[in-house]
Design a protein around this motif. Structure first.
Motif, short mmCIF file in Angstrom:
data_model
loop_
_atom_site.label_atom_id
_atom_site.label_comp_id
_atom_site.label_asym_id
_atom_site.label_seq_id
_atom_site.Cartn_x
_atom_site.Cartn_y
_atom_site.Cartn_z
N SER A 155 0.84 -1.19 0.00
CA SER A 155 0.00 0.00 0.00
C SER A 155 0.88 1.25 0.00
CB SER A 155 -0.92 0.00 1.22
OG SER A 155 -0.15 -0.07 2.41
N ASN A 156 0.22 2.39 -0.12
CA ASN A 156 0.89 3.70 -0.07
C ASN A 156 1.92 3.84 -1.21
OD1 ASN A 156 -0.65 4.31 2.21
ND2 ASN A 156 0.81 3.25 3.53
N GLU A 157 2.98 4.61 -0.96
CA GLU A 157 3.96 4.92 -2.01
C GLU A 157 4.70 3.67 -2.49
OE1 GLU A 157 4.36 7.61 -3.58
OE2 GLU A 157 3.10 8.97 -2.39
N LYS A 158 4.90 2.74 -1.58
CA LYS A 158 5.60 1.52 -1.96
C LYS A 158 4.81 0.76 -3.01
CE LYS A 158 7.74 -2.65 -0.06
NZ LYS A 158 7.96 -3.48 1.16
N GLY A 159 3.52 0.75 -2.86
CA GLY A 159 2.66 0.09 -3.84
C GLY A 159 2.73 0.76 -5.20
N ASN A 196 -4.97 -2.29 2.34
CA ASN A 196 -4.27 -1.58 3.41
C ASN A 196 -5.08 -1.75 4.69
OD1 ASN A 196 -2.66 0.05 4.95
ND2 ASN A 196 -3.45 1.98 4.10
N GLY A 197 -4.77 -2.78 5.47
CA GLY A 197 -5.56 -3.07 6.66
C GLY A 197 -6.96 -3.48 6.28
N ASN A 198 -7.95 -2.74 6.79
CA ASN A 198 -9.34 -3.03 6.46
C ASN A 198 -9.78 -2.35 5.17
OD1 ASN A 198 -9.80 -4.63 8.72
ND2 ASN A 198 -10.25 -2.85 10.02
#
Length: 847
Positions: A26-30, A570-572
């Motif tokens: 998730s986030n920038e890594k994704g 990303n989590g839930n």
């Protein structure tokens, strides 16, 4: 982007699960991982996704927004700009107030989880409406209780007797609420309204019982007939009487049978209400349940508790006091009854004239489904041209809010434009739905009623040409939409196969009914006029390149429209990975025409070479009912009854609109509900009367005497009809329920009086005429007490202007008006007709 299992592997004494995790981060890594996905390899060079596409965070394709303006101070308002809004839906069968209170308890927790500077604030709360409606009914209950106390004191002049009658109210209400709570029924406007309707009836049985006990204890019995002289101050001192319990028992037995059957009849007449369907069933079945439970409890109190407590309260007896009010009324009644019994033909002719006059008023009453509930919030629907963009709507909405906040009655205006990403309102961005919060009516200065205020608002908003305005209320809008799919009271549906003809004939219907008195906010739903960029494949050109229609449609759907190709977790939270042609290649008609398709031969072909791309005007949507295309003309009703407005609408369509073959018109919405309810009530009301007749026969084992008491019903109906006409109210479902209730209440006093006359005839010490006369005189006080108590118990509901009173008022008006004429019948017409209807019964009693 996937997760798969590789079964198991042993490691020493452990067993390991083999799991392959292919999810993107998730986030920038994704984002970086997405950029590194290889697309293809050309001459040994790997082409990555980042080489051919822009990979970035984005948003859902936006088709909605919310803006809000709220009042700050007396003459100032603050525009909050765009806000995020949400609607909480309760589960089916859940209690609305409990659900809302649970949400409010969690608001602090929600606030803690929000980013700094973000606040969470409820703007529209149905709990306020619930509390106001319950408060209205509770106030009516308290006021009715006070009226009942006053009447009992005036007629009984004995504190202990008054307390014995009043005890039936808290016991009956308490037992009703207990049973309702046990069965999961909530205390709402209708269930508490049922208790408010029944509060006067709850004491009827206790009044009859207590009055008869009162009479027996205040009159001499056989043991005292030889004592004292009638010239002494107190010839029969009940305080020295040792047979008080026996006299109470005798008094209770005398009226137990009529009380049982009379109260049972009141309960039974509500049973057919459980056959009501739809909205009317949801509304009035809780009322029927609460009334039946309360009346059952009051019956037990009247037959068991009151006599038992009377034997305790009056074990030392009491000194009877002359009631000046009863004495005056009895004197007047004696002289009036004597004249009535000597002028039977005049009484009957007058009764017939009253009945004919009342029936003559019925066509002039007007009809409606249910009176409109004042919710305290306005729902304004502003519809723009079908091709209006979201940007334009966001420009218009704040201006509308600012104008609305110029009214001092308005506390906030929240505009919902279009639709949310998910949800149950598939509205176009050309639709703005504005929730308008209002101050309490007592603080209004610009107008006295909501309809007046809406008229002023409409005038102010007319400066925006092309806007179609439809005023309603939030709950009413949702109910109307559920009934007919249209957010208005009336839905005039035009059915037919051709959209162009539907649009043409629909506009003709709009023009025809705009002049109908009482029809407001007349508008046709958009069926044409939406600008559309249409890609129409050229089959001849496609065949030259070996392409198919599906190739073009896939480019339109997947390339221009975009498609979901995966998810990031990303989590839930789950976020879609969306693939779409870049905006620069799809934001103009020409750029779309320049898009390429690859033919089976490997050749690249421009979309514009194999398809015609043009801006056309088309339908925003095509709707069907019963597998037929249809267009809806919506309208609200104001200033007239719905039945008359619909009648005039049908006449206007028939005379001004010439429909071609294959096209038909049907009127739905609240009128459809009204028609269904009237058809059901046409069965329910006769069924209730039939059940009353059956119970009366069981009570007296005489068809004649049962018919005698049933004569009470038409005269009771006279009062109800006249009361509706004088008050300017319409014949609706609540008023029809009022007539059903009235029939049950009106029978009670007739049962008590006929039983009193029968008892005197059975003794055989008086002539028939004398027995009828004295029997009627003996029931004057209980008849007046029960009628006045039942009527005064409903006066607070008639006079109330609180939330929810609109629905209860027609019901209460019918009962109060009917009780006036029903009481007249019981006191005068019933003794006059007794001999004619009771010949067989009299012979049986004289044997």
């Amino acid at each position: 982007m996937i997760m798969l299992g590789g079964r198991y592997m042993d490691r020493g004494q452990e067993q390991l699960i083999i799991r392959g995790v292919g999810w993107l981060s998730s986030n920038e890594k994704g984002i970086e991982e997405l950029k590194q996905i290889p697309v293809k390899t050309i001459a040994g060079t790997v082409v990555y996704l980042a080489d051919v596409a822009t990979v970035e965070f984005g948003s859902e394709i936006r088709q909605g927004a919310v803006t809000m303006t709220k009042r700050e101070g007396v003459n100032s308002s603050k525009f909050l700009g765009e806000v995020v809004s949400g609607i909480v839906l309760k589960r089916m069968g859940a209690n609305t107030k409990v659900a809302i209170d649970g949400i409010k308890d969690r608001i602090p927790l929600i606030q803690q989880a929000l980013p700094k500077g973000v606040t969470f604030e409820p703007i529209y709360d149905q709990a306020d409406l619930i509390e106001k409606a319950v408060s209205t009914v509770s106030k009516a209950l308290i006021e009715a209780f006070v009226f009942i106390v006053i009447v009992l004191v005036l007629f009984l002049l004995n504190v202990r007797a008054v307390l014995l009658v009043l005890i039936s109210i808290p016991l009956s209400v308490g037992m009703a609420l207990t049973v309702m709570a046990y069965n999961g029924l909530s205390a709402n406007l209708m269930s508490l309204g049922g208790l408010a309707v029944a509060i006067g009836m709850m004491v009827d049985g206790a009044v009859v019982m207590m009055e008869n006990i009162f009479k027996h204890l205040s009159q001499p019995d056989r043991r005292h007939e030889h004592e004292g002289t009638h010239d002494s101050e107190n010839p029969f001192d009940v305080e020295k009487d040792t047979s008080v319990g026996l006299r109470i028992q005798i008094a209770a037995r005398e009226v137990a049978k009529p009380v049982f059957f009379a109260v049972t009849i009141i309960m039974v007449v509500f049973a057919p209400l459980f056959s009501l369907e739809g909205v009317e069933g949801k509304l009035f079945q809780p009322m029927a349940i609460s009334i039946m439970i309360a009346m059952a409890a009051s019956l037990a109190v009247s037959l068991i508790v009151v006599p038992a407590l009377a034997s305790y309260f009056f074990q030392k007896g009491f000194k009877a006091r002359t009631d000046p009010l009863v004495s005056i009324l009895e004197k007047l009644y004696r002289s009036s009854l004597t004249k009535a019994m000597n002028a039977k033909k005049v009484i009957l002719i007058g009764l017939g004239a009253l009945l004919v006059g009342a029936l003559f008023l019925v066509p002039h009453l007007g009809t409606e489904f249910v009176p409109e509930l004042e919710e305290g919030t306005i729902n304004l629907r502003a519809t723009m041209a079908p091709s209006t963009s979201l940007t334009t709507a966001l420009f218009v909405a704040p201006k509308l809010e600012k104008l609305l906040l110029e009214f001092p009655e308005v506390t906030y205006a929240a505009s919902r434009i279009g639709r949310a990403e998910i949800g149950g309102d598939p509205e176009p961005v050309s639709n703005i739905e504005i929730y308008i919060g209002l101050k309490p009516t007592a603080e209004w200065t610009s107008a006295k009623t909501r309809h007046e205020l809406q008229g002023l608002m409409e005038e102010k908003l007319e400066q925006f040409p092309g806007l179609l305005l439809n005023f309603s209320q939030p709950i009413a809008t949702r109910v109307d939409e559920l009934l007919s799919g249209v957010k208005a009271q009336l839905a005039i549906k035009l059915f037919g196969p051709d959209l162009d003809i539907l649009a043409q004939q629909g506009q003709a219907i709009v023009n025809a009914i705009q002049g109908v008195d009482g029809a407001r906010d007349v508008a046709m739903e958009p069926i044409a006029g939406e600008s559309q960029l249409v890609v129409r494949p050229n089959r001849r050109q496609l065949s030259r390149y070996g392409l198919s229609i599906g190739d073009v449609m896939r480019l339109v759907r997947n390339g221009i429209g975009g498609q979901e190709v995966g998810q990031v977790i990303n989590g839930n939270e789950r976020y879609d990975i969306y693939l779409r042609i870049g905006k620069a290649f799809r934001d103009q008609q020409q750029t779309i025409a320049d898009l390429r398709l690859q033919a089976p031969t490997g050749a690249w072909v421009r979309l514009g070479d194999v398809a015609d791309i043009a801006i056309e005007s088309g339908p925003p949507q095509v709707r069907r009912d019963d597998v037929q295309r249809r267009v809806v003309i919506q309208a609200n009703v104001q200033g007239r009854d719905m039945g008359s407005v619909v009648k005039d609408i049908r006449a206007a369509i028939a005379s001004k609109v010439d429909l071609p073959p294959g096209y038909s018109v049907d009127i739905g919405g609240q009128f459809e509900n009204q028609q269904r309810a009237q058809q059901r009530l046409a069965i329910v009301v006769p069924l209730s009367i039939g059940m009353i007749a059956l119970l009366l026969y069981f009570a007296f084992t005489s068809v004649g005497q049962a018919m005698l008491i049933l004569v009470n019903l038409p005269l009771a109906m006279i009062g109800g009809i006249v009361a509706l006409y004088i008050s300017g109210q319409y014949l609706s479902v609540p008023s029809s329920i009022g007539f059903i209730t009235l029939f049950g209440v009106a029978v009670l006093n007739g049962v008590v009086m006929v039983e009193a006359i029968n008892l005197r005839i059975e003794t055989g010490t008086e002539s028939i005429a004398q027995a009828v006369y004295e029997g009627a005189i003996s029931r004057l006080r209980p008849v007046l007490m029960t009628a006045i108590i039942a009527a005064l118990g409903l006066i607070p509901m008639i006079m109330s202007n609180g939330v929810g009173s609109e629905i209860q008022r027609p019901l209460a008006t019918v009962i109060v008006g009917g009780l006036i004429t029903a009481t007249f019948l019981t006191l005068f017409v019933l003794p006059v007709l007794y001999g004619w209807f009771s010949k067989g019964r009299i012979e049986e009693m004289r044997r």
